[in-house]
Motif scaffolding. Structure first.
Motif, PDB file in Angstrom:
ATOM      1  N   ARG A  67     -20.813  37.835  66.849  1.00 48.18           N
ATOM      2  CA  ARG A  67     -20.102  38.376  65.715  1.00 48.18           C
ATOM      3  C   ARG A  67     -19.304  37.295  64.905  1.00 48.18           C
ATOM      4  NH1 ARG A  67     -18.466  44.369  67.225  1.00 48.18           N
ATOM      5  NH2 ARG A  67     -20.097  45.497  66.282  1.00 48.18           N
ATOM      6  N   GLY A  68     -18.377  36.681  65.876  1.00 43.36           N
ATOM      7  CA  GLY A  68     -17.599  35.462  65.423  1.00 43.36           C
ATOM      8  C   GLY A  68     -18.253  34.343  64.630  1.00 43.36           C
ATOM      9  N   TRP A  69     -19.435  34.041  65.066  1.00 43.97           N
ATOM     10  CA  TRP A  69     -20.161  32.815  64.419  1.00 43.97           C
ATOM     11  C   TRP A  69     -20.717  33.405  63.407  1.00 43.97           C
ATOM     12  CZ3 TRP A  69     -25.684  32.324  63.803  1.00 43.97           C
ATOM     13  CH2 TRP A  69     -25.843  31.215  63.373  1.00 43.97           C
ATOM     14  N   ARG A  70     -21.150  34.510  63.202  1.00 41.64           N
ATOM     15  CA  ARG A  70     -21.871  34.909  62.207  1.00 41.64           C
ATOM     16  C   ARG A  70     -21.012  35.365  61.124  1.00 41.64           C
ATOM     17  NH1 ARG A  70     -25.016  39.828  64.757  1.00 41.64           N
ATOM     18  NH2 ARG A  70     -26.100  40.287  62.526  1.00 41.64           N
ATOM     19  N   VAL A  71     -19.638  36.041  61.268  1.00 41.31           N
ATOM     20  CA  VAL A  71     -18.674  36.037  60.296  1.00 41.31           C
ATOM     21  C   VAL A  71     -18.226  34.661  59.879  1.00 41.31           C
ATOM     22  CG1 VAL A  71     -16.533  36.727  59.833  1.00 41.31           C
ATOM     23  CG2 VAL A  71     -17.889  38.293  61.165  1.00 41.31           C
ATOM     24  N   GLY A  85      -9.093  40.728  59.388  1.00 41.54           N
ATOM     25  CA  GLY A  85      -9.812  41.796  60.343  1.00 41.54           C
ATOM     26  C   GLY A  85      -8.947  43.019  60.521  1.00 41.54           C
ATOM     27  N   ALA A  90     -12.905  43.542  65.135  1.00 43.73           N
ATOM     28  CA  ALA A  90     -12.948  42.684  63.987  1.00 43.73           C
ATOM     29  C   ALA A  90     -11.899  41.310  64.083  1.00 43.73           C
ATOM     30  CB  ALA A  90     -12.632  43.647  62.817  1.00 43.73           C
ATOM     31  N   ARG A  92     -10.993  39.801  66.842  1.00 45.07           N
ATOM     32  CA  ARG A  92     -11.327  38.939  67.692  1.00 45.07           C
ATOM     33  C   ARG A  92     -12.618  37.966  66.938  1.00 45.07           C
ATOM     34  NH1 ARG A  92     -11.337  43.410  71.303  1.00 45.07           N
ATOM     35  NH2 ARG A  92     -13.610  43.391  71.096  1.00 45.07           N
ATOM     36  N   ALA A  93     -13.348  38.650  66.037  1.00 49.98           N
ATOM     37  CA  ALA A  93     -14.291  37.858  65.358  1.00 49.98           C
ATOM     38  C   ALA A  93     -13.775  37.197  64.396  1.00 49.98           C
ATOM     39  CB  ALA A  93     -15.366  38.823  64.618  1.00 49.98           C
ATOM     40  N   GLN A  96     -12.350  33.478  65.224  1.00 45.89           N
ATOM     41  CA  GLN A  96     -13.411  32.436  65.497  1.00 45.89           C
ATOM     42  C   GLN A  96     -13.644  31.954  64.304  1.00 45.89           C
ATOM     43  OE1 GLN A  96     -16.385  33.691  68.184  1.00 45.89           O
ATOM     44  NE2 GLN A  96     -15.179  35.535  68.634  1.00 45.89           N
ATOM     45  N   GLN A 114      -6.604  39.596  71.126  1.00 48.51           N
ATOM     46  CA  GLN A 114      -6.962  40.174  69.712  1.00 48.51           C
ATOM     47  C   GLN A 114      -6.446  39.253  68.595  1.00 48.51           C
ATOM     48  OE1 GLN A 114      -6.649  44.374  69.637  1.00 48.51           O
ATOM     49  NE2 GLN A 114      -8.468  44.778  71.066  1.00 48.51           N
TER      50      GLN A 114
END
Length: 359
Positions: A67-71, A85, A90, A92-93, A96, A114
């Motif tokens: 998720r983090g990379w994709r966000v 977030g 959210a 945590r993502a 990143q 978080q």
């Protein structure tokens, strides 16, 4: 930068809409109405998408993997200046995502795993802010507000008719996710032991504790589980008393909505209600104390019975929870965080900077 319109990405990974999700939706819609370019990232098929304004673009993720990379990739493609977030996964993502102002709202409370890597924290009460650990970054107290809902033309009496209740019957309501942290099991027991025989308790919401609450009710018609309702304003207008029996609450929107609707409130003295209801015509009881809750219920219902139904409305001071002012403060906080990041990046890399959370 003050007049610049921003590209904002809100992140909330929830399938259903509760308090934190509702706040995210209304904030995104309000920011889009101001002209900002607003996006929301969430679960594919989430109910969040259905409540966003036409000016807000929803981006659904079908899987929780990476998720983090994709966000981060999406934020880069959109040219986002801020990623905001909402709730733990959210945040945590968002932590990143590089090269943007990373902001999180403490809808529940601060958790290092978080929130510690975020550039800015929005605290929803003063106790949260005062209890933050010393970390680099900014923090600001910005109170939530009662979100705007679609107007309902239905009269409050229609809900009583729907439930088969008389005009004189006292109607108590508890609204929220049916989860052990909300204390609804305690409320059911306190209600059955102390409320008048003709009073009715409505539990409004969905969640994993529903079977347990049904079991505690034991088929007693005075306890009704209504499930999720879209007509929340109509429900609130129908209630004689709104109760929050939670074990923990940072800023319960349902109490703010009850205040806006002018309904009497009885709440456990969790973090948010202690601040929200200080000096207000509402009643607080100790957290987790079934006897105190039951006694307060009995006393409040006896008091309300002596008042004509049309005269039970309460006036609260709600000026601190103005939607327009809070949205403006949030955007202003984004700009502060952007400036702070730029200043941090300009420092020599070998300097040791301990900024601490700043107001």
């Amino acid at each position: 930068m003050s007049a610049e319109l921003l590209t904002l990405v809100h992140v909330v990974f929830s399938s259903r809409v509760a308090g934190g999700e509702r706040h995210c939706i209304d904030l995104a819609n309000a920011q889009a109405a101001l002209g900002h370019r607003v996006h929301v990232v969430g679960k594919a098929g989430s109910a969040v998408a259905d409540e966003l304004a036409p000016g807000v673009q929803f981006h659904g993720m079908a899987t929780p993997l990476l998720r983090g990379w994709r966000v981060a990739r999406l934020a880069r493609r959109l040219g986002a200046q801020v990623c905001h977030g909402h709730l733990g996964p959210a945040c945590r993502a968002v932590a990143q995502v590089p090269d943007v102002a990373r902001v999180g709202t403490l809808h529940v409370g601060y958790k290092a795993h978080q929130h510690q890597r975020l550039d800015g924290l929005v605290c929803v009460n003063r106790t949260q802010h005062d209890g933050l650990p010393q970390r680099q970054g900014l923090a600001s107290v910005i109170y939530n507000w009662a979100p705007e809902r679609l107007a309902s033309g239905s009269a409050a009496s229609c809900l009583r008719q729907e439930l088969g209740l008389g005009r004189e019957q006292l109607l108590v309501g508890c609204i929220g996710r049916l989860h052990p942290t909300k204390g609804m099991d305690l409320l059911v027991k306190a209600f059955l032991a102390n409320a008048p025989r003709d009073a009715v308790l409505l539990l409004v919401g969905e969640g994993p504790q529903a079977p347990r609450l049904e079991q505690l009710a034991g088929g007693d018609p005075r306890v009704r589980l209504l499930g999720f309702r879209h007509d929340m304003d109509r429900v609130l207008r129908s209630l004689d008393l709104v109760v929050s029996a939670s074990h923990e609450e940072a800023f319960p929107l349902v109490i703010l909505e009850a205040m806006r609707a002018g309904r009497p409130v009885l709440s456990t003295a969790t973090q948010g209600p202690r601040e929200m209801l200080a000096g207000q015509p509402a009643r607080l009881v100790p957290v987790g104390d079934e006897l105190a809750l039951g006694q307060a219920l009995a006393e409040e219902l006896e008091r309300l019975r002596r008042i004509a139904p049309e005269a039970r409305a309460v006036r609260y001071a709600t000026g601190a929870y103005d939607r327009g002012a809070a949205v403006a403060r949030t955007v202003g906080f984004y700009r502060d965080v952007i400036r702070h990041r730029l200043a941090e990046q300009a420092l020599p890399h070998d300097d040791e900077v301990l900024a601490g959370w700043q107001v």
